[in-house]
Design a protein around this motif. Structure first.
Motif, short mmCIF file in Angstrom:
data_model
loop_
_atom_site.label_atom_id
_atom_site.label_comp_id
_atom_site.label_asym_id
_atom_site.label_seq_id
_atom_site.Cartn_x
_atom_site.Cartn_y
_atom_site.Cartn_z
N GLY A 245 0.79 -1.23 0.00
CA GLY A 245 0.00 0.00 0.00
C GLY A 245 0.82 1.27 0.00
N VAL A 246 2.10 1.18 -0.29
CA VAL A 246 2.96 2.36 -0.26
C VAL A 246 2.43 3.41 -1.24
N PRO A 247 2.30 4.67 -0.82
CA PRO A 247 1.76 5.72 -1.70
C PRO A 247 2.70 6.03 -2.87
N ILE A 248 2.11 6.46 -3.97
CA ILE A 248 2.89 6.84 -5.15
C ILE A 248 3.88 7.95 -4.81
N ARG A 249 3.43 8.91 -4.00
CA ARG A 249 4.28 10.04 -3.64
C ARG A 249 5.53 9.57 -2.89
N ALA A 250 5.37 8.56 -2.03
CA ALA A 250 6.51 8.06 -1.27
C ALA A 250 7.55 7.41 -2.19
N ILE A 251 7.07 6.71 -3.24
CA ILE A 251 7.99 6.08 -4.19
C ILE A 251 8.74 7.16 -4.97
N GLN A 252 8.02 8.22 -5.37
CA GLN A 252 8.68 9.32 -6.09
C GLN A 252 9.78 9.94 -5.24
N GLU A 253 9.49 10.18 -3.98
CA GLU A 253 10.47 10.80 -3.09
C GLU A 253 11.67 9.89 -2.88
N GLU A 254 11.44 8.57 -2.80
CA GLU A 254 12.53 7.61 -2.62
C GLU A 254 13.44 7.59 -3.84
N LEU A 255 12.84 7.61 -5.04
CA LEU A 255 13.64 7.63 -6.27
C LEU A 255 14.45 8.93 -6.38
N GLN A 256 13.83 10.03 -5.99
CA GLN A 256 14.52 11.32 -6.03
C GLN A 256 15.70 11.32 -5.06
N ARG A 257 15.49 10.76 -3.87
CA ARG A 257 16.56 10.74 -2.86
C ARG A 257 17.69 9.79 -3.23
N LYS A 258 17.30 8.60 -3.76
CA LYS A 258 18.30 7.56 -4.00
C LYS A 258 19.03 7.72 -5.33
N GLU B 145 18.41 10.55 -7.55
CA GLU B 145 18.40 11.95 -7.98
C GLU B 145 17.73 12.11 -9.33
N VAL B 146 16.60 11.41 -9.51
CA VAL B 146 15.83 11.53 -10.74
C VAL B 146 14.39 11.85 -10.37
#
Length: 333
Positions: free
Chosen positions: A9-22, A24-25
């Protein structure tokens, strides 16, 4: 993939933030949604393929739960040449739950996720009158319920439910959850005074008392009064309920029941009862509280005895006057 597997159930926003942090995209929400859907399918499987093994699931349910009822309804065929059929609804009533309910057979049904005794469930295309009618027809068959059955229902007025019950069980009582009525009221009238007015009116046990409280409501807020009167009182006000839905337990009282009974016994000490002919007694107490108790009919003009099945303070005062306290527990319905 690992994140989806550990937390589907992980939110889409949380995945976006994780990709940005890990990495940098920055990736759009649509692309993340599609990627998440694909990953979810790889982890839990394709949901559409599960329908092909639905009948195997039904057979397993019935094999491990004796007398379990499962009914599946499919959409009407639009193409006679099509060998597959589209799932529409599914009803399940486990045998053990059905047997337990029939043993006690309380004439009362509640709706919600936190029911005291789960009885049956269904998966439907949408919550509408037709799907509710189908559900109640299925459950009626399981419990031998008929159109003239005197059951009582309590709900939060789910969409389509009210006309469905009225159609399938026209003799049934349908009561509305007062908490949900209050939540709807609170969207417009938020002060605690409105809540107090509502609960006082709902708890009144006689129609004259209810009407007096409602007149006070008019003087407080005409618009709020008009809003409430759109909901028929026999659905939510205790004064308008019949006395047929009560506690019919024959064993020891529940802790709550025992507490209420002891409170009534204590309150009864402030009342005096005088014989008024045949089986009737005139009972008087503080604040000009005065009611008639009929021991032959086991009723009180206060009506709380009939509504709850537990002797009210007026009835207990009468029993004390009759000097036969041993009958108290026999009288509890």
């Amino acid at each position: 993939m690992d994140q989806i597997e550990s937390n589907p159930g992980v939110p889409i926003r949380a995945i976006q933030e994780e990709l940005q942090r890990k990495y940098e995209v920055s990736i759009s929400g649509d692309k993340v949604f599609k990627a998440k859907s694909l990953a979810t399918k790889m982890v839990v499987g394709d949901c559409t393929k599960q329908y092909a093994v639905l009948r195997d699931y039904v057979l397993e349910l019935q094999a491990t739960n004796v007398d379990t009822t499962v009914k599946i309804q499919v959409e009407s065929k639009t193409n006679c040449n099509n060998s597959t059929r589209q799932f529409k609804r599914m009803y399940v009533c486990l045998g053990a739950l059905k047997k337990g309910f029939k043993i006690e057979m309380r004439d009362f049904f509640g709706f919600g996720c936190n029911g005291i005794y789960p009885l049956a469930y269904a998966i439907v295309e949408s919550e509408n009158t037709d799907s509710w009618k189908w559900f109640w027809e299925c459950l009626g068959d399981d419990l031998d319920m008929h159109a003239n059955s005197n059951f009582a229902f309590i709900s939060d007025r789910q969409k389509g439910l009210i006309p469905a019950i009225a159609h399938i069980f026209p003799c049934a009582e349908h009561r509305y959850c007062l908490r949900h009525i209050y939540e709807n009221m609170r969207k417009v009238w938020r002060s605690t005074e409105y809540k107090e007015h509502l609960w006082n009116c709902a708890k009144a046990t006689t129609i004259p008392e209810f009407e007096t409280l409602m007149r006070e409501f008019i003087s407080y807020d005409v618009e709020a009064y008009a809003w409430f009167m759109k909901i028929p009182p026999h659905h939510w006000a205790r004064s308008h309920f019949s006395g047929r839905v009560i506690n019919k337990c024959t064993g020891p009282l529940t802790p709550t029941g025992e507490r209420l009974l002891q409170a009534n016994i204590s309150s009864a000490l402030q009342y005096t009862a005088r014989w008024n002919g045949v089986s009737k007694y005139q009972v008087k107490g503080p604040w000009h509280d005065q009611h008639v108790v009929d021991m032959g009919q086991m009723t009180c003009s206060y009506r709380k005895w009939e509504l709850t099945g537990m002797p009210c303070k007026h009835a207990i005062a009468t029993i004390n006057e009759m000097a036969d306290c041993n009958t108290l527990f026999w009288i509890i319905l």
